[in-house]
Design a protein around this motif. Structure first.
Motif, PDB file in Angstrom:
ATOM      1  N   SER A   1       0.824  -1.209   0.000  1.00  0.00           N
ATOM      2  CA  SER A   1       0.000   0.000   0.000  1.00  0.00           C
ATOM      3  C   SER A   1       0.855   1.254   0.000  1.00  0.00           C
ATOM      4  CB  SER A   1      -0.934   0.006   1.216  1.00  0.00           C
ATOM      5  OG  SER A   1      -0.163   0.088   2.399  1.00  0.00           O
ATOM      6  N   GLY A   2       2.161   1.082   0.043  1.00  0.00           N
ATOM      7  CA  GLY A   2       3.048   2.242   0.078  1.00  0.00           C
ATOM      8  C   GLY A   2       3.006   2.963   1.414  1.00  0.00           C
ATOM      9  N   ALA A   3       2.681   2.250   2.475  1.00  0.00           N
ATOM     10  CA  ALA A   3       2.674   2.879   3.801  1.00  0.00           C
ATOM     11  C   ALA A   3       4.114   3.185   4.221  1.00  0.00           C
ATOM     12  CB  ALA A   3       2.004   1.962   4.815  1.00  0.00           C
ATOM     13  N   GLU A   4       4.251   4.072   5.201  1.00  0.00           N
ATOM     14  CA  GLU A   4       5.592   4.525   5.580  1.00  0.00           C
ATOM     15  C   GLU A   4       6.308   3.543   6.499  1.00  0.00           C
ATOM     16  OE1 GLU A   4       3.135   6.663   4.863  1.00  0.00           O
ATOM     17  OE2 GLU A   4       4.330   7.422   3.198  1.00  0.00           O
ATOM     18  N   ALA A   5       5.566   2.779   7.260  1.00  0.00           N
ATOM     19  CA  ALA A   5       6.216   1.848   8.191  1.00  0.00           C
ATOM     20  C   ALA A   5       5.248   0.758   8.620  1.00  0.00           C
ATOM     21  CB  ALA A   5       6.718   2.600   9.429  1.00  0.00           C
ATOM     22  N   ALA A   6       5.810  -0.301   9.180  1.00  0.00           N
ATOM     23  CA  ALA A   6       4.995  -1.364   9.774  1.00  0.00           C
ATOM     24  C   ALA A   6       5.578  -1.668  11.143  1.00  0.00           C
ATOM     25  CB  ALA A   6       5.030  -2.614   8.897  1.00  0.00           C
ATOM     26  N   ILE A   7       4.696  -1.828  12.121  1.00  0.00           N
ATOM     27  CA  ILE A   7       5.163  -2.222  13.449  1.00  0.00           C
ATOM     28  C   ILE A   7       4.721  -3.665  13.653  1.00  0.00           C
ATOM     29  CG2 ILE A   7       4.883  -1.821  15.922  1.00  0.00           C
ATOM     30  CD1 ILE A   7       4.747   1.184  15.268  1.00  0.00           C
ATOM     31  N   ILE A   8       5.692  -4.555  13.761  1.00  0.00           N
ATOM     32  CA  ILE A   8       5.376  -5.985  13.755  1.00  0.00           C
ATOM     33  C   ILE A   8       5.916  -6.680  15.005  1.00  0.00           C
ATOM     34  CG2 ILE A   8       5.240  -6.132  11.240  1.00  0.00           C
ATOM     35  CD1 ILE A   8       8.080  -7.218  11.188  1.00  0.00           C
ATOM     36  N   PRO A   9       5.218  -7.712  15.450  1.00  0.00           N
ATOM     37  CA  PRO A   9       5.600  -8.369  16.708  1.00  0.00           C
ATOM     38  C   PRO A   9       6.970  -9.034  16.662  1.00  0.00           C
ATOM     39  CG  PRO A   9       3.672  -9.439  15.715  1.00  0.00           C
ATOM     40  CD  PRO A   9       3.973  -8.245  14.893  1.00  0.00           C
ATOM     41  N   GLU A  10       7.417  -9.432  15.476  1.00  0.00           N
ATOM     42  CA  GLU A  10       8.698 -10.122  15.366  1.00  0.00           C
ATOM     43  C   GLU A  10       9.856  -9.286  15.898  1.00  0.00           C
ATOM     44  OE1 GLU A  10       6.363 -10.189  13.150  1.00  0.00           O
ATOM     45  OE2 GLU A  10       6.077 -12.237  12.452  1.00  0.00           O
ATOM     46  N   PHE A  11       9.692  -7.959  15.847  1.00  0.00           N
ATOM     47  CA  PHE A  11      10.803  -7.105  16.274  1.00  0.00           C
ATOM     48  C   PHE A  11      10.465  -6.269  17.501  1.00  0.00           C
ATOM     49  CE2 PHE A  11      11.507  -7.330  11.548  1.00  0.00           C
ATOM     50  CZ  PHE A  11      12.529  -8.254  11.643  1.00  0.00           C
ATOM     51  N   SER A  12       9.312  -6.544  18.103  1.00  0.00           N
ATOM     52  CA  SER A  12       8.823  -5.610  19.121  1.00  0.00           C
ATOM     53  C   SER A  12       9.743  -5.456  20.315  1.00  0.00           C
ATOM     54  CB  SER A  12       7.436  -6.008  19.571  1.00  0.00           C
ATOM     55  OG  SER A  12       7.484  -7.302  20.084  1.00  0.00           O
ATOM     56  N   THR A  13      10.428  -6.517  20.677  1.00  0.00           N
ATOM     57  CA  THR A  13      11.284  -6.383  21.849  1.00  0.00           C
ATOM     58  C   THR A  13      12.716  -5.997  21.471  1.00  0.00           C
ATOM     59  OG1 THR A  13      11.590  -8.757  21.742  1.00  0.00           O
ATOM     60  CG2 THR A  13      10.001  -7.953  23.351  1.00  0.00           C
ATOM     61  N   GLU A  14      13.041  -6.143  20.198  1.00  0.00           N
ATOM     62  CA  GLU A  14      14.417  -5.872  19.781  1.00  0.00           C
ATOM     63  C   GLU A  14      14.696  -4.381  19.572  1.00  0.00           C
ATOM     64  OE1 GLU A  14      15.262  -8.315  16.319  1.00  0.00           O
ATOM     65  OE2 GLU A  14      14.078  -9.894  17.265  1.00  0.00           O
ATOM     66  N   VAL A  15      13.736  -3.704  18.923  1.00  0.00           N
ATOM     67  CA  VAL A  15      13.947  -2.281  18.646  1.00  0.00           C
ATOM     68  C   VAL A  15      12.694  -1.494  18.989  1.00  0.00           C
ATOM     69  CG1 VAL A  15      15.695  -2.245  16.816  1.00  0.00           C
ATOM     70  CG2 VAL A  15      13.356  -2.876  16.267  1.00  0.00           C
ATOM     71  N   ASP A  16      12.869  -0.232  19.306  1.00  0.00           N
ATOM     72  CA  ASP A  16      11.717   0.640  19.480  1.00  0.00           C
ATOM     73  C   ASP A  16      11.306   1.112  18.091  1.00  0.00           C
ATOM     74  OD1 ASP A  16       9.882   2.594  19.942  1.00  0.00           O
ATOM     75  OD2 ASP A  16      10.864   3.318  21.757  1.00  0.00           O
ATOM     76  N   GLN A  17      10.320   0.392  17.517  1.00  0.00           N
ATOM     77  CA  GLN A  17       9.969   0.630  16.120  1.00  0.00           C
ATOM     78  C   GLN A  17       9.359   2.008  15.899  1.00  0.00           C
ATOM     79  OE1 GLN A  17       8.488  -3.228  14.119  1.00  0.00           O
ATOM     80  NE2 GLN A  17       8.223  -3.671  16.273  1.00  0.00           N
ATOM     81  N   LEU A  18       8.661   2.527  16.901  1.00  0.00           N
ATOM     82  CA  LEU A  18       8.064   3.858  16.764  1.00  0.00           C
ATOM     83  C   LEU A  18       9.154   4.918  16.714  1.00  0.00           C
ATOM     84  CD1 LEU A  18       5.536   5.684  16.718  1.00  0.00           C
ATOM     85  CD2 LEU A  18       5.796   5.883  19.191  1.00  0.00           C
ATOM     86  N   GLU A  19      10.067   4.789  17.649  1.00  0.00           N
ATOM     87  CA  GLU A  19      11.187   5.731  17.737  1.00  0.00           C
ATOM     88  C   GLU A  19      11.950   5.754  16.415  1.00  0.00           C
ATOM     89  OE1 GLU A  19      12.749   8.544  20.174  1.00  0.00           O
ATOM     90  OE2 GLU A  19      11.034   7.254  20.554  1.00  0.00           O
ATOM     91  N   GLU A  20      12.205   4.565  15.905  1.00  0.00           N
ATOM     92  CA  GLU A  20      12.941   4.449  14.650  1.00  0.00           C
ATOM     93  C   GLU A  20      12.210   5.152  13.505  1.00  0.00           C
ATOM     94  OE1 GLU A  20      13.420   0.676  12.119  1.00  0.00           O
ATOM     95  OE2 GLU A  20      15.181   0.665  13.415  1.00  0.00           O
ATOM     96  N   PHE A  21      10.909   4.920  13.472  1.00  0.00           N
ATOM     97  CA  PHE A  21      10.092   5.513  12.404  1.00  0.00           C
ATOM     98  C   PHE A  21      10.079   7.042  12.499  1.00  0.00           C
ATOM     99  CE2 PHE A  21       5.711   7.167  11.809  1.00  0.00           C
ATOM    100  CZ  PHE A  21       5.767   7.291  10.430  1.00  0.00           C
ATOM    101  N   ILE A  22       9.867   7.546  13.685  1.00  0.00           N
ATOM    102  CA  ILE A  22       9.797   9.004  13.858  1.00  0.00           C
ATOM    103  C   ILE A  22      11.151   9.644  13.508  1.00  0.00           C
ATOM    104  CG2 ILE A  22       9.519  10.870  15.553  1.00  0.00           C
ATOM    105  CD1 ILE A  22       6.875   9.704  15.482  1.00  0.00           C
ATOM    106  N   LYS A  23      12.205   9.031  14.024  1.00  0.00           N
ATOM    107  CA  LYS A  23      13.549   9.605  13.802  1.00  0.00           C
ATOM    108  C   LYS A  23      13.956   9.513  12.332  1.00  0.00           C
ATOM    109  CE  LYS A  23      14.732  10.994  17.760  1.00  0.00           C
ATOM    110  NZ  LYS A  23      14.299  10.229  18.901  1.00  0.00           N
ATOM    111  N   ASN A  24      13.701   8.383  11.720  1.00  0.00           N
ATOM    112  CA  ASN A  24      14.205   8.166  10.367  1.00  0.00           C
ATOM    113  C   ASN A  24      13.319   8.720   9.277  1.00  0.00           C
ATOM    114  OD1 ASN A  24      16.253   6.823  11.519  1.00  0.00           O
ATOM    115  ND2 ASN A  24      15.483   4.784  11.047  1.00  0.00           N
ATOM    116  N   GLY A  25      12.050   8.702   9.514  1.00  0.00           N
ATOM    117  CA  GLY A  25      11.209   8.944   8.367  1.00  0.00           C
ATOM    118  C   GLY A  25      10.202  10.064   8.510  1.00  0.00           C
ATOM    119  N   PHE A  26       9.446  10.046   9.558  1.00  0.00           N
ATOM    120  CA  PHE A  26       8.250  10.879   9.567  1.00  0.00           C
ATOM    121  C   PHE A  26       8.586  12.353   9.377  1.00  0.00           C
ATOM    122  CE2 PHE A  26       4.616  12.876  11.884  1.00  0.00           C
ATOM    123  CZ  PHE A  26       3.721  12.704  10.838  1.00  0.00           C
TER     124      PHE A  26
END
Ligand code: ADP
Length: 323
Positions: free
Chosen positions: A185-210
């Motif tokens: 769908s061309g969305a900017e990011a996906a937050i998925i359970p496979e990585f939920s404990t490894e990285v702060d996916q929200l933080e990464e998205f805000i810092k890198n992209g939004f």
């Protein structure tokens, strides 16, 4: 084997009807009798069973849901319930079982096959795509396409208002729908359970992209206790980045419905026919899967291992294309 029983169990998925049709027709084609068992394992325990002829599965390939109905059945998780199920099977003359469902349903089939001398064949039926040993599961492709339709519409309004949208999709503890839904769908990011404990996916998205170069963003979030869901992230953004206008859409059960895509109909037809081939060959206690376009037999214990890996390549594709 002279007579097979067929049931759909657990969460319903588009394409289950195509699978019921394929199993029924392939069985009859091979000279077997077919009995439809209603409401999953419940119908086996209560004896809600009916003979299926070829006409019973006419005109259903295009329908979502399952004409056999589905249910969650507590009794079947007890030895007494399973004994009752076995007694009903014998009474009906059913000597092999085809179970269409997710990992819970296949776990039930594995335990049942262990306790009684009954060949059980499983078909992967779940929109979550979380069964190991098959490239995709019945219903996954249709759900993915439903997500695309929804996200395309959300994008229209998101760009008009310069908003940050969190769209929650299904998947239980698997991120396939969220990740591939985001790519498609061309969305900017996906937050998925496979990585939920490894990285702060929200933080990464805000810092890198939004808002680097865009004035609106869509993030797909897999519903899961591991991610916390879309609401959780929306609350976090409201607290940590109050400058952003945040909205949440939870797609919910509309992802379960609809007419199955060509992919799911073909998959269900191939798997259904292969289930009968497997029974005729004397296979037992395996799930049928398709890997690299070939039919494969996957032992139940392997199929339900619950660690079907997410390709890192897909994560990288999403990251690279959402700048
Ligand atoms: P899904 O197949 O979509 O994962 P569930 O997890 O709800 O759905 O499982 C469907 C049904 O399978 C349950 O209601 C139950 O009857 C049966 N089942 C699940 N786990 C077991 C188990 N450990 N033992 C026996 N039956 C089970």
């Amino acid at each position: 084997v002279k007579c097979i029983g067929i049931l759909t169990s657990g969460g319903d998925a588009p394409g289950m009807n195509a699978a019921i049709r394929a199993v029924t027709r392939a069985a009859i084609y091979n000279g077997l009798q077919v009995k439809g068992i209603y409401r999953g394992y419940k119908g086996l325990v209560t004896g809600e069973i009916k003979e299926f002829k070829s006409q019973n599965v006419s005109n259903i390939i295009q329908l979502g849901g399952t004409i056999l109905k589905t249910a969650r059945c507590k009794e079947f998780t007890t030895p007494e319930g399973r004994q009752q199920a076995y007694d009903n099977m014998k009474k009906e003359g059913i000597d092999a079982l085809v179970v269409i469902g997710g990992d819970g349903s296949l776990t039930g089939a594995r335990i049942f096959a262990q306790e009684f001398d009954v060949p059980c064949i499983g078909l992967p039926g779940t929109i979550d795509n979380d069964l190991y040993g098959t490239d995709t599961t019945i219903g996954y492709d249709t759900a993915l396409n439903t997500i695309l339709d929804a996200v395309d519409k959300i994008r229209d309004t998101a760009t008009s208002h310069e908003r940050l949208f969190f769209v929650e999709v299904m998947g239980r503890d698997a991120g396939f729908l969220a990740l591939n839904g985001a790519i498609a769908s061309g969305a900017e990011a996906a937050i998925i359970p496979e990585f939920s404990t490894e990285v702060d996916q929200l933080e990464e998205f805000i810092k890198n992209g939004f808002r680097k170069s865009k004035n609106s963003s869509i993030v797909l979030v897999a519903e899961s206790e591991l991610t916390g869901g879309a609401m959780h992230y929306a609350e976090r953004v409201k607290n940590e980045y109050p400058q952003y206008d945040v909205r949440v859409t939870i797609l919910g059960h509309l992802q379960r419905g609809g007419s199955p895509t060509a992919h799911d109909r073909i998959l269900a037809s191939r798997l259904g026919a292969a289930a009968i081939d497997a029974i005729m060959e004397g296979q037992r206690n395996v799930m049928i899967g398709i890997e690299h376009d070939e039919v494969v037999y996957v032992p139940f214990t392997k199929a339900i291992k619950n660690d079907k890996p997410i390709k890192k390549e897909l994560v990288n594709v999403l990251r690279a294309l959402s700048i």
